[in-house]
Design an enzyme around this catalytic site. Structure first.
Site, short mmCIF file in Angstrom:
data_model
loop_
_atom_site.label_atom_id
_atom_site.label_comp_id
_atom_site.label_asym_id
_atom_site.label_seq_id
_atom_site.Cartn_x
_atom_site.Cartn_y
_atom_site.Cartn_z
N GLY A 69 -2.09 -9.19 -0.28
CA GLY A 69 -2.81 -8.66 0.87
C GLY A 69 -4.29 -8.42 0.56
CD GLN A 179 2.65 -1.12 4.74
OE1 GLN A 179 3.86 -1.14 4.96
NE2 GLN A 179 2.17 -0.83 3.54
CB SER A 199 1.23 -8.38 1.04
OG SER A 199 1.52 -8.15 -0.31
CG HIS A 201 3.98 -6.14 -3.02
ND1 HIS A 201 4.02 -4.77 -3.15
CD2 HIS A 201 2.72 -6.46 -2.68
CE1 HIS A 201 2.81 -4.29 -2.89
NE2 HIS A 201 2.00 -5.29 -2.61
CB CYS A 325 -4.63 2.73 -3.48
SG CYS A 325 -4.71 2.78 -1.73
N1 PLP Z 1 -3.08 -3.64 3.66
C1 PLP Z 1 -2.17 -2.67 3.84
C2 PLP Z 1 -2.01 -2.05 5.21
C3 PLP Z 1 -1.37 -2.24 2.77
O1 PLP Z 1 -0.47 -1.27 2.96
C4 PLP Z 1 -1.56 -2.85 1.50
C5 PLP Z 1 -0.78 -2.40 0.33
O2 PLP Z 1 -0.63 -1.23 0.08
C6 PLP Z 1 -2.52 -3.86 1.37
C7 PLP Z 1 -3.25 -4.21 2.47
C8 PLP Z 1 -2.76 -4.55 0.07
O3 PLP Z 1 -1.76 -5.51 -0.20
P1 PLP Z 1 -1.46 -6.02 -1.69
O4 PLP Z 1 -0.78 -4.88 -2.41
O5 PLP Z 1 -0.55 -7.21 -1.52
O6 PLP Z 1 -2.76 -6.39 -2.30
#
Ligand code: PLP
Length: 376
Positions: A69, A179, A199, A201, A325
């Site tokens: 993502g 999401q 994404s 995962h 994060c």
């Molecule tokens: N966008 C959203 C809304 C997310 O929840 C996340 C992951 O926490 C990401 C982007 C980032 O995705 P990735 O972990 O595959 O880099």
């Protein structure tokens, strides 16, 4: 173990792990190689592209594979701004986006772009009236996520896409659907976005792989240069086993989407009902009632999020104290701050997120554990 942190990441389906392991051993060819092993790898790659494109009613030529993502979002925002800077300078975004979007936009701001933040309600839902009012002739890019990762709020991205496109067809629209994919139907015929990020995962697929949808006719400046893979847009040897694993996970997740969301709704209801039986808990539900079924964010005023998280961890219950994060930094989530949640709620917020493997009994166990922790 009870894993209620599926918005951070998910346990891959067994079949996905088996497929990846088999492909790593048997189909380790480079899809750019001219020999038989390379051609077989290329076939797996193109078959996965075709099937993943079908899940969003897109064409295979509109799919670019990425490392997840974050990379898809960086590529869409930074890669398109570089092309669009000839036509304007103005960018609109919601303020409750994932840091992958917000940090990419901050970088664009440092380069001289003007980034404006749209108003959101107490659940982080973006105001379409504000969007209408803020669109300008020189607005080159709009960025709104489909589902908020902390609150589960479903954003009105389809309506937003129609507003943006009827105002000016050349304003580019990016949607972060990380999401939403596998939880809500996503269809590039209704959602008039130019770019959509995904994404693997978050849907019981492998980590480190994702895709970017780029509507036919759009152009991107690459952010990674090299051997010219993915139509020269994203260089790097293709991760065939993970891409095939992503494809299998997506097919499985979408196949069981309705059933999974129905189960998540029941899990969410049981959790709330059990907790509400003890009003002395003093809880505050931060998620909207019409949010995505698999996410619920609740504040337990009597205890800070980190303390609650660690007490639950002792009982092998895994939850999140905001987005993944944020949980390692000792700061309050920007999403909870943006929606105007009082500090005492923002600092005691816990996100529970459900996936394919969760059960209704787990909801009762988690509610009981929370009551034990809070000694009520
Ligand atoms: N966008 C959203 C809304 C997310 O929840 C996340 C992951 O926490 C990401 C982007 C980032 O995705 P990735 O972990 O595959 O880099």
């Amino acid at each position: 173990m009870i894993y209620f942190d599926n918005s951070a990441t998910t346990r891959p389906y067994d079949e996905v792990v088996e497929l990846i392991a088999r492909l790593m051993l048997e189909e380790f060819g480079n899809s750019s190689s001219l020999h038989n092993l390379g051609i077989r790898a290329e076939r797996i790659l193109e078959d996965s592209r075709e099937k993943l494109a079908q899940t969003i009613k897109a064409g295979p030529e509109e799919i670019i594979f990425t490392s997840g993502g974050t990379e898809s979002i960086n590529m869409a925002l930074r890669g398109s701004a570089e092309i669009l800077k000839r036509s304007g300078n103005h960018i609109l975004t919601s303020p409750v986006e994932h840091s992958a979007s917000l940090e990419s936009l901050k970088d664009l701001e440092r380069q001289g772009f003007e980034v404006e933040y749209l108003k959101v309600d107490k659940y982080g839902r973006v105001s379409l009236d504000h969007l209408k009012a803020k669109l300008r002739k020189d607005t080159i890019l709009v960025n709104i996520m489909a589902v908020n990762n902390e609150l589960g709020t479903i954003e009105p991205v389809i309506e937003a896409s129609h507003i943006i496109k009827s105002n000016n067809k050349s304003t580019v629209f990016h949607v972060d659907a990380v999401q939403a994919y596998g939880k809500l139907p996503i269809n590039t015929r209704d959602l008039l976005a130019d770019y959509i990020s995904f994404s693997a995962h978050k849907i019981h697929g492998p980590k480190g792989v994702g895709m970017l949808y780029m509507r036919k006719g759009n152009r991107l400046h690459p952010i990674i240069f090299g051997g010219g893979h993915e139509g020269k847009l994203r260089s790097g040897t293709m991760n065939i086993p993970s891409i095939a694993g992503f494809c299998l996970a997506a097919e499985k997740k979408i196949d069981r989407m309705k059933e999974d969301q129905k189960k998540s709704k029941i899990i969410r209801e049981i959790l709330i009902k059990e907790l509400e039986k003890s009003p002395e808990i003093n809880m505050h539900i931060n998620s909207p009632k019409d949010g995505i079924e698999n996410i619920i964010n609740i504040s337990f005023e009597k205890m800070r999020s980190e303390t609650m998280l660690h007490f639950l961890e002792i009982e092998e219950i895994y939850v999140s104290s905001g987005s993944a994060c944020h949980s390692k930094r000792n700061t309050t989530s920007h999403v909870l701050t943006e929606v105007g949640l009082p500090a005492r709620f923002a600092q005691s917020a816990i996100r529970f997120s459900f996936g394919s493997f969760n059960t209704e009994e787990e909801a009762e166990k988690v509610a009981k554990a929370i009551k034990r922790v809070l000694q009520v």
